[in-house]
Design a protein around this motif. Structure first.
Motif, PDB file in Angstrom:
ATOM      1  N   UNK A  76       0.843  -1.207   0.000  1.00 20.97           N
ATOM      2  CA  UNK A  76       0.000   0.000   0.000  1.00 20.97           C
ATOM      3  C   UNK A  76       0.876   1.255   0.000  1.00 20.97           C
ATOM      4  N   UNK A  77       1.905   1.250   0.851  1.00 18.41           N
ATOM      5  CA  UNK A  77       2.780   2.429   0.914  1.00 18.41           C
ATOM      6  C   UNK A  77       3.523   2.624  -0.403  1.00 18.41           C
ATOM      7  N   UNK A  78       3.946   1.513  -0.984  1.00 19.70           N
ATOM      8  CA  UNK A  78       4.690   1.605  -2.242  1.00 19.70           C
ATOM      9  C   UNK A  78       3.790   2.141  -3.359  1.00 19.70           C
ATOM     10  N   UNK A  79       2.553   1.687  -3.366  1.00 23.44           N
ATOM     11  CA  UNK A  79       1.625   2.189  -4.381  1.00 23.44           C
ATOM     12  C   UNK A  79       1.431   3.685  -4.187  1.00 23.44           C
ATOM     13  N   UNK A  80       1.248   4.079  -2.913  1.00 21.46           N
ATOM     14  CA  UNK A  80       1.050   5.507  -2.643  1.00 21.46           C
ATOM     15  C   UNK A  80       2.253   6.315  -3.112  1.00 21.46           C
ATOM     16  N   UNK A  81       3.460   5.813  -2.822  1.00 20.48           N
ATOM     17  CA  UNK A  81       4.665   6.531  -3.236  1.00 20.48           C
ATOM     18  C   UNK A  81       4.753   6.615  -4.758  1.00 20.48           C
ATOM     19  N   UNK A  82       4.452   5.503  -5.398  1.00 23.49           N
ATOM     20  CA  UNK A  82       4.509   5.484  -6.862  1.00 23.49           C
ATOM     21  C   UNK A  82       3.560   6.506  -7.461  1.00 23.49           C
ATOM     22  N   UNK A  83       2.359   6.557  -6.892  1.00 22.58           N
ATOM     23  CA  UNK A  83       1.367   7.482  -7.435  1.00 22.58           C
ATOM     24  C   UNK A  83       1.801   8.921  -7.172  1.00 22.58           C
ATOM     25  N   UNK A  84       2.399   9.157  -5.989  1.00 25.63           N
ATOM     26  CA  UNK A  84       2.887  10.509  -5.703  1.00 25.63           C
ATOM     27  C   UNK A  84       3.956  10.915  -6.707  1.00 25.63           C
ATOM     28  N   UNK A  85       4.874   9.981  -6.980  1.00 28.49           N
ATOM     29  CA  UNK A  85       5.927  10.271  -7.966  1.00 28.49           C
ATOM     30  C   UNK A  85       5.308  10.572  -9.319  1.00 28.49           C
ATOM     31  N   UNK A  86       4.349   9.750  -9.671  1.00 25.17           N
ATOM     32  CA  UNK A  86       3.695   9.915 -10.962  1.00 25.17           C
ATOM     33  C   UNK A  86       3.016  11.280 -11.032  1.00 25.17           C
ATOM     34  N   UNK A  87       2.359  11.646  -9.932  1.00 25.72           N
ATOM     35  CA  UNK A  87       1.690  12.948  -9.895  1.00 25.72           C
ATOM     36  C   UNK A  87       2.722  14.067  -9.956  1.00 25.72           C
ATOM     37  N   UNK A  88       3.857  13.833  -9.267  1.00 25.08           N
ATOM     38  CA  UNK A  88       4.880  14.868  -9.261  1.00 25.08           C
ATOM     39  C   UNK A  88       5.439  15.082 -10.663  1.00 25.08           C
ATOM     40  N   UNK A  89       5.661  13.979 -11.377  1.00 20.36           N
ATOM     41  CA  UNK A  89       6.221  14.129 -12.716  1.00 20.36           C
ATOM     42  C   UNK A  89       5.202  14.750 -13.663  1.00 20.36           C
ATOM     43  N   UNK A  90       3.946  14.767 -13.289  1.00 24.42           N
ATOM     44  CA  UNK A  90       2.934  15.387 -14.142  1.00 24.42           C
ATOM     45  C   UNK A  90       2.363  16.649 -13.499  1.00 24.42           C
TER      46      UNK A  90
END
Lengths: 249, 304
Positions: B194-208
């Protein structure tokens, strides 16, 4: 159209308010320059109109809506009535001119047919015919700002907010942009423009609102960048001496 | 149009964060494999419980010449004492609880023992005299063995009343402990996922974030902004879930059915049908976990 009632904005962690009891009314179809030194509160006012921030106290009405009462779920729909232009253009570098403008319409759910009609129209209006397939980095600064303006007005907003739109442009290009903004204004869109550019303000002779330290110290119709008439002063404010000030060109 | 746009955003996000997406896939894969294994282990335990508990009996052991425990005094139970116990089993108080019972004398006990420990050195050391006579009782409700113990253990000549379930319980406790361990590991891994998914999505949001900023300015609805990210997380997690489901089915097919069933033909094991029941659970858990954590992660970018 836009009304500020005794609006105060204090950012967290600062003692001095960015806006101090500002009252202001902008009518439909007006063209308003907001002038003042950096940090005088111009951008804060624009942010408040966009509801990117909420005021610490006071009421703001935009397009007949009380922004304090608008639910955060409704904010996106409210913003569709507003166009925004920035000093740094904020274009998507990996999208063409056409796609940059179309993106606005796509994300608010306009049909493909509508997009293919509206985007070329607005590109023609801002003077970018034939450049639809260029990428932002292939354009000059002035052209990039025209793309940004096209993006802001393609949805026919009633209000256009411009935060130093000519700040990165040379005087000649700036005048071209101003001509464009005047034309948009002539079509009935209310334009509020924050600027440092004395030449433009003096040339256009529109309504000028001057902010100093978060207070409105001048609200003059047909004014210049620095006052020529007796300013309308809020009682407890000491106006700095008129004349060219530090930080101005 | 909108759907194509959303899916395009999803594809872009997945490609841009490929390494993070791969790690999400792997972590969900491992964690859900643990979840699936734990579920199947529980199913296996329940299956074995119902199988063995039905066969578990209560033994009423009689005294022998060698036993000094219980009511025994190193003298074997007399036939009268055995008859007294049988009379108790037949009596009106105990009969309703008893399904069936039979007597096992020393010779039978000896034969059973020899059969059970065939080839073991102990088999040659034991003589029939060492064996105990016993009544083997099948109860109507196997959980009520305490009634027999209360009624019979005080009688003369009775060494002890033993519920076989107490032996089984030890085995099941061990199995349960391993299943809880699997669940514990699975829970920890799920938290990590769950934490990894959250981090991944945050990164994805950050890059966009440029796109997000513009979307917010021009009035894209929150749901429109959110959806690509949630789908992105769900897609990554679902890939992991599918792998986990495949792994669980493969374990049952090749290890449990292919190896364990061959080796231990007496025991019934969980089959493919049980594994296929676990598959939708794994897919559901994976998708839900991803949707929730992606949603929480992206909400920060939507705050007005």
């Amino acid at each position: 159209m836009i009304r500020f009632d005794e609006v105060t904005k204090v950012y967290r962690g600062t003692a001095k308010p960015a806006l101090n009891s500002v009252s202001l009314e902008v009518l439909s179809g007006e063209f308003v320059f907001m002038v003042g030194a950096s940090g005088s509160g111009k951008s804060s006012m624009l942010r408040l109109v966009l509801k990117e921030d909420r005021p610490s106290s006071g009421a703001i009405h935009v397009l007949g809506q009380d922004l304090n009462r608008i639910s955060s779920r409704k904010v996106p729909y409210f913003r569709r009535n507003l166009g925004v232009v920035f000093q740094d253009f904020r274009l998507l570098p990996n999208k063409t001119v056409f796609a940059n403008v179309a993106f606005t319409l796509q994300v608010i759910g306009k049909s493909k047919g509508f997009i293919h009609e509206a985007v070329p129209d607005v590109l023609a209006m801002v003077g970018l015919e034939g450049k639809a397939e260029r990428f932002p980095h292939e354009l000059s600064g002035g052209e990039q700002q025209r793309v940004a303006i096209a993006r802001a007005v393609v949805n026919k907003p009633s209000i256009l907010l411009a935060d130093e739109p000519t700040g990165n442009l040379d005087p000649t290009t700036s005048m071209g942009i101003m001509t464009l903004l005047e034309r948009i204004n002539a079509n009935g869109t209310t334009v509020i423009m924050a600027t440092h550019d004395a030449g433009i303000v003096d040339r256009l002779q529109r309504r000028v609102v001057e902010l100093v330290g978060g207070r409105v110290v001048r609200d003059e119709r047909g004014g210049g960048y620095v006052t020529q008439a007796m300013p309308q002063v809020q009682p407890d404010i000491v106006i700095p001496a008129a004349g060219p000030r530090e930080g101005l060109r | 149009m909108r759907l194509a746009l959303v899916l395009g955003e999803v594809g872009q996000g997945l490609r841009r964060n490929l390494s993070m997406v791969v790690s999400v896939v792997l972590v969900t894969f491992i964690s859900l494999t643990f979840v699936g294994t734990a579920i199947l282990l529980q199913a296996q335990i329940n299956q074995m419980k119902s199988y063995w508990y039905d066969r578990a009996q209560v033994a009423v052991y009689f005294c022998t010449d060698f036993s000094g425990v219980g009511g025994c005094d190193q003298t074997a139970a007399t036939p009268e004492q055995v008859a007294a116990v049988e009379a108790q089993l037949e009596s009106e108080t105990l009969a309703p609880f008893i399904d069936a019972y039979y007597f096992e004398d020393r010779e039978q006990a000896f034969e059973n023992f020899q059969a059970q420990f065939e080839g073991n050195a102990i088999a040659s050391l034991v003589t029939p005299e060492l064996m105990t006579e016993a009544y083997w009782v099948n109860l109507v409700d196997p959980t009520q063995s305490q009634i027999l113990a209360d009624a019979l253990s005080g009688l003369a000549g009775v060494e002890s009343v033993v519920d076989q379930r107490s032996y089984l319980d030890q085995i099941f406790n061990i199995l349960n402990a391993s299943s809880f361990t699997a669940i514990g590991i699975a829970a920890l891994m799920l938290v990590a996922a769950a934490l990894l998914i959250a981090t991944t999505i945050r990164l994805s949001a950050f890059s966009r974030r440029r796109e997000l900023g513009i979307m917010r300015l021009v009035g894209a609805s929150n749901r429109f902004i959110q959806t690509p990210f949630v789908i992105e997380g769900v897609v990554a997690a679902l890939i992991g879930s599918v792998l986990a489901a495949g792994a669980v089915v493969a374990i049952v097919q090749f290890f449990v059915q292919g190896y364990l069933s061959e080796t231990l033909p007496q025991t019934s094991f969980v089959g493919l049908d049980d594994a296929l029941l676990v598959v939708p659970v794994l897919l559901g858990v994976g998708a839900l976990l991803a949707a929730v954590s992606a949603n929480v992660a992206i909400t920060r970018y939507l705050r007005v």
